[in-house]
Every structure is written in C-alpha cells, then in structure tokens.
Design a protein around this motif. Structure first.
Motif, PDB file in Angstrom:
ATOM      1  N   GLU A 116       0.604  -0.979   0.224  1.00 29.25           N
ATOM      2  CA  GLU A 116      -0.331   0.287   0.309  1.00 29.25           C
ATOM      3  C   GLU A 116       1.033   1.616  -0.120  1.00 29.25           C
ATOM      4  OE1 GLU A 116       0.213   2.540   2.735  1.00 29.25           O
ATOM      5  OE2 GLU A 116       1.438   1.311   3.681  1.00 29.25           O
ATOM      6  N   ILE A 117       0.444   2.183  -0.213  1.00 30.84           N
ATOM      7  CA  ILE A 117       1.089   3.748  -0.558  1.00 30.84           C
ATOM      8  C   ILE A 117      -0.727   4.845   0.431  1.00 30.84           C
ATOM      9  CG2 ILE A 117       0.848   3.759  -3.232  1.00 30.84           C
ATOM     10  CD1 ILE A 117       2.946   5.987  -2.685  1.00 30.84           C
ATOM     11  N   LEU A 118      -0.264   5.557   1.274  1.00 33.56           N
ATOM     12  CA  LEU A 118      -1.678   6.383   1.905  1.00 33.56           C
ATOM     13  C   LEU A 118      -2.762   5.317   2.182  1.00 33.56           C
ATOM     14  CD1 LEU A 118      -0.912   9.638  -0.664  1.00 33.56           C
ATOM     15  CD2 LEU A 118      -0.597   9.504   1.873  1.00 33.56           C
ATOM     16  N   GLY A 119      -1.764   4.037   2.376  1.00 31.68           N
ATOM     17  CA  GLY A 119      -3.410   3.119   2.723  1.00 31.68           C
ATOM     18  C   GLY A 119      -3.989   2.640   1.284  1.00 31.68           C
ATOM     19  N   CYS A 120      -3.583   3.053   0.435  1.00 32.57           N
ATOM     20  CA  CYS A 120      -4.396   2.092  -0.266  1.00 32.57           C
ATOM     21  C   CYS A 120      -3.979   1.033  -1.702  1.00 32.57           C
ATOM     22  CB  CYS A 120      -4.541   3.152  -2.057  1.00 32.57           C
ATOM     23  SG  CYS A 120      -6.019   2.708  -2.879  1.00 32.57           S
ATOM     24  N   PHE A 121      -4.377  -0.058  -1.096  1.00 31.50           N
ATOM     25  CA  PHE A 121      -3.663  -1.118  -1.554  1.00 31.50           C
ATOM     26  C   PHE A 121      -3.850  -1.190  -3.458  1.00 31.50           C
ATOM     27  CE2 PHE A 121      -5.069  -2.378   2.702  1.00 31.50           C
ATOM     28  CZ  PHE A 121      -4.010  -2.328   2.713  1.00 31.50           C
ATOM     29  N   LEU A 122      -2.622  -2.193  -3.277  1.00 24.08           N
ATOM     30  CA  LEU A 122      -1.765  -1.785  -5.410  1.00 24.08           C
ATOM     31  C   LEU A 122      -1.792  -3.456  -5.771  1.00 24.08           C
ATOM     32  CD1 LEU A 122       0.125   0.823  -5.660  1.00 24.08           C
ATOM     33  CD2 LEU A 122      -2.010   1.244  -6.105  1.00 24.08           C
ATOM     34  N   ASP A 123      -2.060  -3.779  -6.954  1.00 20.40           N
ATOM     35  CA  ASP A 123      -1.752  -4.691  -7.472  1.00 20.40           C
ATOM     36  C   ASP A 123       0.208  -4.404  -8.084  1.00 20.40           C
ATOM     37  OD1 ASP A 123      -1.526  -3.099  -9.938  1.00 20.40           O
ATOM     38  OD2 ASP A 123      -3.726  -4.318 -10.648  1.00 20.40           O
TER      39      ASP A 123
END
Length: 319
Positions: free
Chosen positions: A243-250
C-alpha cells in the motif's frame, strides 16, 4: 580492477564505502570488514586516514560511484526527476534511518518557494526530520496526508507531521480521523465536517509531499489495523502486494477493487500523481514489489531507496 575503474579510483571507492558505513551507517569496524570482505586492520587504517585528511564529510567529498550509477539508471527507466540511493544496511531499522535521513536531505533542498508540505507516515519518514534545516516563509504549513491510528508510536501520521512542522517552524494540520472508515458512506459523512474538509483541501493543495509505503508482512504498520487484518486475505487474493497512503495496489500499480480502498481517509492517489514534487522514501528487500508497483503507476516523481532495492528495480520482474 581493470576496465571501468583504475586502481586509484577503486581505492577511492572503497574509502567512500568504509567512510559511509562507519560515519553515517554506524557499523563497527568488524562489521564493515565482514561486509566488504577485507581485513579489520585495513578498515581501521582507512578510517584513520579519513580522519586525518578531512574526508569525513562523505556526502560532499566522497560520492559513492555505484549508487550514483544506479540513481541515473533509475531516473531514466522510470522517468523520475531525482533519485537518491544509499548503501544497503544489514540492520532493518538502520536501513530505514539512512533512507529517512537521505529523504530529509532531498526534501530540504526542494521546499524553498513552496508553502504547503504534505507528509505520510512510517518509521522511515520519522527519521527524515533530522535533516531539515530550511526555514519557510510566514503562512507556510504542513499537512498530514492521511488519517491516523489510536496508538502512539513515533511513526503515526500525527506524530510525523508534527515533528516535520516543528522542524520547519510552521503550523500543522491533521486529518483527525482513522485511516479507514467503516464504509464509503461514513467517510463521506466525516468529510462533511467543515474542519476535516478544509484539511483534505490542504492535502490536495500541498505542492510538495513526502510519503512511504508498506508491504503486507508483519513488519508493516498497516496490517495490524482491524479492518485490514479482517480483509487481508481478500486483498491478497485480489492481487494486492502492498500500500501507499493506505491504498492497496497490485503489481502493476493498479488500485485493488475492494471496499477497504474506498473507505480510506487520505489523499487520493490520482491527486498524488499531480503533485509538482513527490518523494517516495522506502527500502528493504521486503518492499521491492510495492516500490516497483508505485513506480509503474507513476504516483511519485522522486525516489529514495537503498542499493539492493535499486538493483532489483532495474530488473523487470513480476513475481
């Protein structure tokens, strides 16, 4: 050594590494000897010479050739404005410290002329304030780019932003809400609060931002949060690698389609992409996948990381 370096250049390069590990990295002489596969006597003699000839100012006088080469290659590959690569450290906390301090140095050279500075969370960022010397004009401010957690740790969003604001001698604004709300509706309700809406506007207006990222291991401060712990298996199943800034990425930097990502109290990633100055400070081999994903997603334009990660980022891999 033949080819790329002359004997004199090779010796200077070794001196630079010894100096960096000893005076910046805090390693013992024996640890340096083991790491560089040389004798402790040679390390001791080199440190004595460095003390005597005034070369202790490593950052100014003894650039690390390998790291500079990696910086240039990363800038070219990912179309970045700037990159800082530090030697990799055997201790994870020390690695975070050296990356954080390097990020603070980069930030310190960039904030002149800007009034709004946004910052994320994490131990790496908490170290960055040690290298802040700039003074900003009246009316400048720092803003936390995401909500916080209820426990104090020195790495919480509120604590990191407070420390940075104190170092810059400016006011600080906080998103006084949890990182994750229970639903999209509860997030929208919170943002109807005038003061929270104003802080979110400041987060969007900040032109310089410093952020870190997290993987999905137990080391990450994001995984113990209740809502993440409850849905972590689902997020992984959907392809999340961090994650970055709490946002989960693939792995390609795409935002995972899950309601956890829709309930984040943080600067949206599409807004992060548009910042004139955005620095990602993160390292350690456990972070390679998420750092690569962030670079592929073009969310930031500057990177501070360590040598091992830098080399891996230059290798195209999807695993």
């Amino acid at each position: 050594m033949q080819g790329e370096f002359s004997g004199e250049t090779e010796n200077d390069h070794l001196r630079a590494r010894i100096a960096w590990f000893y005076f910046v990295g805090g390693l013992t002489q024996q640890q340096i000897a083991d790491r560089l596969r040389i004798t402790r006597l040679r390390v001791n003699k080199t440190i004595g010479q460095i003390r005597a000839d005034g070369s202790v100012l490593v950052e100014l006088r003894m650039p690390l050739v390998d790291c500079i080469d990696l910086e240039e290659k990363l800038k070219a590959k990912f179309n970045l404005e700037d990159v800082s690569v530090t030697p990799s450290m055997p201790d994870y906390i020390e690695q975070q410290r050296t990356i954080g301090e390097a990020a603070g140095m980069m930030l310190d050279t960039l904030i002149q002329g800007y009034k709004g500075i946004g910052v994320g969370w994490g131990r790496t960022l908490s170290f960055s304030v040690r290298r802040i010397t700039a003074k900003l004009p009246a009316g400048s401010w720092v803003v936390g780019l995401m909500g916080g957690v209820t426990r104090g740790s020195g790495t919480n969003t509120f604590e990191v932003s407070t420390a940075l604001a104190r170092a810059l001698d400016v006011e600080c604004h906080y998103l006084t809400a949890p990182i994750y709300c229970h639903s999209m509706e509860s997030r929208a309700t919170l943002l109807m609060h005038e003061e929270l809406a104003e802080v979110m506007r400041r987060a969007e207006d900040a032109q310089v931002v410093l952020v870190s990222c997290g993987d999905l291991s137990e080391r990450s401060p994001i995984t113990p949060i209740n809502i993440v712990r409850e849905h972590l298996a689902e997020l992984i199943e959907l392809g999340s690698i961090g994650e970055i800034l709490g946002c989960f990425l693939d792995k390609d930097g795409g935002v995972i389609s899950h309601h956890v990502n829709e309930s984040i109290m943080a600067l949206p990633l599409e807004k992060l992409r548009k910042k004139p100055v955005s620095i990602l400070a993160s390292g350690g081999r456990n972070k390679i996948k998420i750092i690569r994903a962030i670079l592929r997603g073009k969310y930031i334009n500057r990177l501070v990381t360590d040598e091992d990660v830098a080399r891996q980022l230059l290798i195209e891999r999807d695993d």
